[in-house]
Write a protein that holds these residues in place. Structure first.
Motif, PDB file in Angstrom:
ATOM      1  N   CYS A 180       0.839  -1.193   0.000  1.00 18.87           N
ATOM      2  CA  CYS A 180       0.000   0.000   0.000  1.00 18.87           C
ATOM      3  C   CYS A 180       0.875   1.244   0.000  1.00 18.87           C
ATOM      4  CB  CYS A 180      -0.911  -0.008   1.219  1.00 18.87           C
ATOM      5  SG  CYS A 180      -1.963  -1.478   1.306  1.00 18.87           S
ATOM      6  N   SER A 181       0.369   2.308  -0.562  1.00 22.55           N
ATOM      7  CA  SER A 181       1.177   3.512  -0.728  1.00 22.55           C
ATOM      8  C   SER A 181       1.645   4.088   0.592  1.00 22.55           C
ATOM      9  CB  SER A 181       0.375   4.572  -1.503  1.00 22.55           C
ATOM     10  OG  SER A 181      -0.771   4.970  -0.760  1.00 22.55           O
ATOM     11  N   PHE A 182       0.871   3.889   1.659  1.00 23.80           N
ATOM     12  CA  PHE A 182       1.190   4.493   2.950  1.00 23.80           C
ATOM     13  C   PHE A 182       2.013   3.589   3.852  1.00 23.80           C
ATOM     14  CE2 PHE A 182      -3.016   2.518   3.012  1.00 23.80           C
ATOM     15  CZ  PHE A 182      -2.865   1.572   4.012  1.00 23.80           C
ATOM     16  N   CYS A 183       2.307   2.381   3.418  1.00 20.81           N
ATOM     17  CA  CYS A 183       2.767   1.356   4.346  1.00 20.81           C
ATOM     18  C   CYS A 183       4.278   1.147   4.318  1.00 20.81           C
ATOM     19  CB  CYS A 183       2.071   0.033   4.028  1.00 20.81           C
ATOM     20  SG  CYS A 183       2.395  -1.245   5.255  1.00 20.81           S
ATOM     21  N   ASP A 184       4.850   1.114   5.500  1.00 27.37           N
ATOM     22  CA  ASP A 184       6.184   0.567   5.724  1.00 27.37           C
ATOM     23  C   ASP A 184       6.127  -0.124   7.069  1.00 27.37           C
ATOM     24  OD1 ASP A 184       8.764  -0.184   6.058  1.00 27.37           O
ATOM     25  OD2 ASP A 184       9.644   1.798   5.906  1.00 27.37           O
ATOM     26  N   GLN A 185       5.671  -1.388   7.061  1.00 26.79           N
ATOM     27  CA  GLN A 185       5.450  -2.111   8.303  1.00 26.79           C
ATOM     28  C   GLN A 185       6.736  -2.273   9.107  1.00 26.79           C
ATOM     29  OE1 GLN A 185       2.921  -3.152   9.976  1.00 26.79           O
ATOM     30  NE2 GLN A 185       1.254  -2.711   8.558  1.00 26.79           N
ATOM     31  N   ARG A 186       7.889  -2.221   8.449  1.00 25.10           N
ATOM     32  CA  ARG A 186       9.140  -2.318   9.206  1.00 25.10           C
ATOM     33  C   ARG A 186       9.279  -1.137  10.141  1.00 25.10           C
ATOM     34  NH1 ARG A 186      13.049  -2.682   4.228  1.00 25.10           N
ATOM     35  NH2 ARG A 186      11.505  -1.119   3.620  1.00 25.10           N
ATOM     36  N   ALA A 187       8.846   0.024   9.670  1.00 22.94           N
ATOM     37  CA  ALA A 187       8.908   1.206  10.529  1.00 22.94           C
ATOM     38  C   ALA A 187       7.885   1.107  11.650  1.00 22.94           C
ATOM     39  CB  ALA A 187       8.665   2.461   9.706  1.00 22.94           C
ATOM     40  N   ILE A 188       6.678   0.630  11.328  1.00 23.65           N
ATOM     41  CA  ILE A 188       5.611   0.574  12.315  1.00 23.65           C
ATOM     42  C   ILE A 188       5.908  -0.464  13.389  1.00 23.65           C
ATOM     43  CG2 ILE A 188       3.169   0.031  12.646  1.00 23.65           C
ATOM     44  CD1 ILE A 188       2.679   1.148   9.836  1.00 23.65           C
ATOM     45  N   SER A 189       6.437  -1.610  12.988  1.00 26.86           N
ATOM     46  CA  SER A 189       6.663  -2.686  13.944  1.00 26.86           C
ATOM     47  C   SER A 189       8.029  -2.637  14.592  1.00 26.86           C
ATOM     48  CB  SER A 189       6.501  -4.048  13.246  1.00 26.86           C
ATOM     49  OG  SER A 189       7.541  -4.244  12.300  1.00 26.86           O
ATOM     50  N   GLY A 190       8.991  -1.951  13.963  1.00 24.06           N
ATOM     51  CA  GLY A 190      10.315  -1.862  14.532  1.00 24.06           C
ATOM     52  C   GLY A 190      11.179  -3.077  14.268  1.00 24.06           C
ATOM     53  N   ARG A 191      10.740  -3.953  13.396  1.00 22.83           N
ATOM     54  CA  ARG A 191      11.540  -5.125  13.069  1.00 22.83           C
ATOM     55  C   ARG A 191      11.411  -5.419  11.588  1.00 22.83           C
ATOM     56  NH1 ARG A 191      10.043  -9.605  16.774  1.00 22.83           N
ATOM     57  NH2 ARG A 191      11.428 -10.781  15.436  1.00 22.83           N
ATOM     58  N   ALA A 192      12.426  -6.070  11.031  1.00 25.42           N
ATOM     59  CA  ALA A 192      12.451  -6.284   9.592  1.00 25.42           C
ATOM     60  C   ALA A 192      11.776  -7.578   9.171  1.00 25.42           C
ATOM     61  CB  ALA A 192      13.901  -6.283   9.102  1.00 25.42           C
TER      62      ALA A 192
ATOM     63  N   ASP B  48     -13.944   3.315  -3.605  1.00 23.58           N
ATOM     64  CA  ASP B  48     -13.088   2.485  -4.458  1.00 23.58           C
ATOM     65  C   ASP B  48     -11.987   3.275  -5.148  1.00 23.58           C
ATOM     66  OD1 ASP B  48     -14.256   0.048  -3.850  1.00 23.58           O
ATOM     67  OD2 ASP B  48     -15.729   0.168  -5.465  1.00 23.58           O
ATOM     68  N   GLU B  49     -12.252   4.536  -5.441  1.00 19.15           N
ATOM     69  CA  GLU B  49     -11.219   5.359  -6.068  1.00 19.15           C
ATOM     70  C   GLU B  49     -10.063   5.590  -5.095  1.00 19.15           C
ATOM     71  OE1 GLU B  49     -10.633   9.748  -8.221  1.00 19.15           O
ATOM     72  OE2 GLU B  49     -12.537   9.202  -7.276  1.00 19.15           O
ATOM     73  N   VAL B  50     -10.370   5.873  -3.842  1.00 22.92           N
ATOM     74  CA  VAL B  50      -9.334   6.066  -2.827  1.00 22.92           C
ATOM     75  C   VAL B  50      -8.555   4.775  -2.623  1.00 22.92           C
ATOM     76  CG1 VAL B  50      -8.900   6.594  -0.392  1.00 22.92           C
ATOM     77  CG2 VAL B  50     -10.605   7.903  -1.672  1.00 22.92           C
ATOM     78  N   LEU B  51      -9.248   3.656  -2.570  1.00 23.65           N
ATOM     79  CA  LEU B  51      -8.581   2.366  -2.411  1.00 23.65           C
ATOM     80  C   LEU B  51      -7.631   2.093  -3.568  1.00 23.65           C
ATOM     81  CD1 LEU B  51     -11.608   0.213  -1.174  1.00 23.65           C
ATOM     82  CD2 LEU B  51      -9.681   1.030   0.210  1.00 23.65           C
ATOM     83  N   ARG B  52      -8.059   2.443  -4.773  1.00 25.41           N
ATOM     84  CA  ARG B  52      -7.217   2.217  -5.950  1.00 25.41           C
ATOM     85  C   ARG B  52      -5.979   3.112  -5.911  1.00 25.41           C
ATOM     86  NH1 ARG B  52     -10.895   2.777  -9.138  1.00 25.41           N
ATOM     87  NH2 ARG B  52     -10.617   4.934  -9.840  1.00 25.41           N
ATOM     88  N   HIS B  53      -6.169   4.374  -5.596  1.00 28.02           N
ATOM     89  CA  HIS B  53      -5.035   5.311  -5.520  1.00 28.02           C
ATOM     90  C   HIS B  53      -4.043   4.897  -4.434  1.00 28.02           C
ATOM     91  CE1 HIS B  53      -6.104   8.227  -8.502  1.00 28.02           C
ATOM     92  NE2 HIS B  53      -7.257   8.539  -7.932  1.00 28.02           N
ATOM     93  N   SER B  54      -4.547   4.230  -3.405  1.00 29.10           N
ATOM     94  CA  SER B  54      -3.692   3.847  -2.281  1.00 29.10           C
ATOM     95  C   SER B  54      -3.048   2.481  -2.467  1.00 29.10           C
ATOM     96  CB  SER B  54      -4.510   3.854  -0.978  1.00 29.10           C
ATOM     97  OG  SER B  54      -5.051   5.141  -0.736  1.00 29.10           O
ATOM     98  N   GLY B  55      -3.356   1.813  -3.576  1.00 24.23           N
ATOM     99  CA  GLY B  55      -2.759   0.513  -3.847  1.00 24.23           C
ATOM    100  C   GLY B  55      -3.249  -0.600  -2.938  1.00 24.23           C
ATOM    101  N   ARG B  56      -4.479  -0.483  -2.440  1.00 25.45           N
ATOM    102  CA  ARG B  56      -4.978  -1.470  -1.490  1.00 25.45           C
ATOM    103  C   ARG B  56      -5.232  -2.835  -2.129  1.00 25.45           C
ATOM    104  NH1 ARG B  56      -4.254  -2.077   3.338  1.00 25.45           N
ATOM    105  NH2 ARG B  56      -6.318  -2.916   3.793  1.00 25.45           N
ATOM    106  N   GLY B  57      -5.683  -2.858  -3.369  1.00 24.31           N
ATOM    107  CA  GLY B  57      -5.898  -4.145  -4.024  1.00 24.31           C
ATOM    108  C   GLY B  57      -7.192  -4.839  -3.650  1.00 24.31           C
ATOM    109  N   HIS B  58      -8.073  -4.157  -2.906  1.00 21.31           N
ATOM    110  CA  HIS B  58      -9.389  -4.719  -2.611  1.00 21.31           C
ATOM    111  C   HIS B  58     -10.427  -3.627  -2.799  1.00 21.31           C
ATOM    112  CE1 HIS B  58     -10.040  -2.656   1.261  1.00 21.31           C
ATOM    113  NE2 HIS B  58      -8.764  -2.851   1.507  1.00 21.31           N
TER     114      HIS B  58
END
Length: 345
Positions: A20-32, A125-135
């Motif tokens: 997703c465009s907003f996501c970097d789970q490594r940053a959020i969780s603190g682990r790789a 659905d337009e927001v979901l598409r722009h955000s790369g959600r895939g659903h």
């Protein structure tokens, strides 16, 4: 038994078929990388010895129901070892709306899972598409229905300020999500995290995040709506953790974001009461629920200052008869009722 606390175990990116465009789970969780079953066992054993109140075991991050089946079952097996109905009362998992089906739900039920959170984020659905959600929004509706039918507690997550989003779309999303009758809700203003696709858009000038004030105003409207519909909002804004803060490039982040939003709601209600009752300037008394005095005063007394600009000298009392986000507004300071306190100003 309802619990507010959880022991979070992050499964970063594992199972996610999309970035997703907003996501970097490594940053959020603190682990790789994802934790091993032994690491989960160690985490739960340590928590078991220190918990002072009941809690849920919570698998967050990624898409738990889309991870490799053997890995998912191994984690659930470890979690089940600790379920005793007293210290650990259940298992909560978060996942994507399009990663729910009847077979998955049967598996989760047999493993002791009690609550499922869906990262809906938007019902546009337009927001979901722009955000790369895939659903799609329909995926969320169908997944929520199945979760409800199977007797799980339903949690939903919504994100404001995504690419292509507007306040009107966010409010329409909130209305649709409330109709799905979730037990809990999380509201996250979108942040630009280092390493995310949103950062690329931001650096190119193709994405402008919400300001803090814009996010407060919008989230106040969402919190009002969900509270009115009886939906418990269990989080407003990301956890204030050092690794997350270090990864934020831009966006409406504040360590006390929820208190800012709640304070905004209370201030708006005071303004409405002043207008409706035509309260003259001068002394102004406000009564709120116990524990809400600081919210009413506002961060750095911002609400008191706003009222002072209008000519009101504010005193804030507590009233045990008032509930969450409720208040009463009067004129001259009354005699302090038993069980109430006052913030001198």
């Amino acid at each position: 038994m309802k619990t507010h606390a959880n022991i979070p175990i992050f499964i970063p990116h594992a199972g996610c078929p999309h970035t997703c465009s907003f996501c970097d789970q490594r940053a959020i969780s603190g682990r790789a990388g994802p934790p091993t079953p032994d690491q989960v066992r160690e985490t739960l054993a340590a928590a078991h010895d220190t918990l002072k109140a009941p809690a849920e075991i919570a698998f967050f991050g990624g898409s738990f129901t889309a991870v490799a089946p053997d890995y998912r079952r191994s984690l659930l097996g470890v979690a089940a070892e600790f379920l005793d109905g007293e210290t650990f009362t259940g298992i909560r998992v978060s996942t994507r709306p399009d990663a729910i089906d009847l077979g998955i739900l049967d598996e989760l039920s047999a493993a002791g899972v009690t609550a499922i959170e869906l990262g809906a984020q938007s019902m546009d659905d337009e927001v979901l598409r722009h955000s790369g959600r895939g659903h799609t929004a329909e995926d969320t509706r169908e997944a929520a229905r199945l979760i409800r039918v199977h007797g799980f507690s339903l949690g939903l997550q919504v994100m404001t300020g995504l690419p292509g989003d507007t306040d009107q779309k966010a409010l329409a999303t909130a209305v649709e999500l409330a109709v799905l009758s979730p037990d809990t809700m999380r509201i996250y203003p979108a942040l630009v995290l280092r390493g995310s696709q949103l950062e690329e858009l931001y650096q190119r000038g193709d994405y402008r995040p919400q300001t803090l004030e814009q996010a407060i105003d919008l989230c106040a409207q969402l919190l009002r709506l969900f509270t009115r519909e009886g939906v418990r909002v269990i989080r407003l804004g990301l956890h204030n953790e050092a690794n997350t803060q270090d990864s934020i490039v831009a966006g409406p982040c504040h360590p006390a974001f929820r208190e800012l939003v709640e304070g905004q709601i209370l201030l708006e209600d005071v303004f409405s009461a002043i207008k409706a009752d035509q309260i003259p300037t001068g002394p102004l008394t406000i009564s709120v629920a116990p524990g809400s005095q600081s919210k009413m005063a506002g961060q750095n007394r911002r609400n008191i200052a706003a009222l002072e600009k209008l000519g009101y000298r504010t005193s804030i009392y507590t009233d045990p008869n008032l509930g969450y986000l409720q208040l009463t507004v009067g004129g001259a300071p009354p005699r302090v009722p038993e069980g109430s306190t006052n913030i001198p100003v």
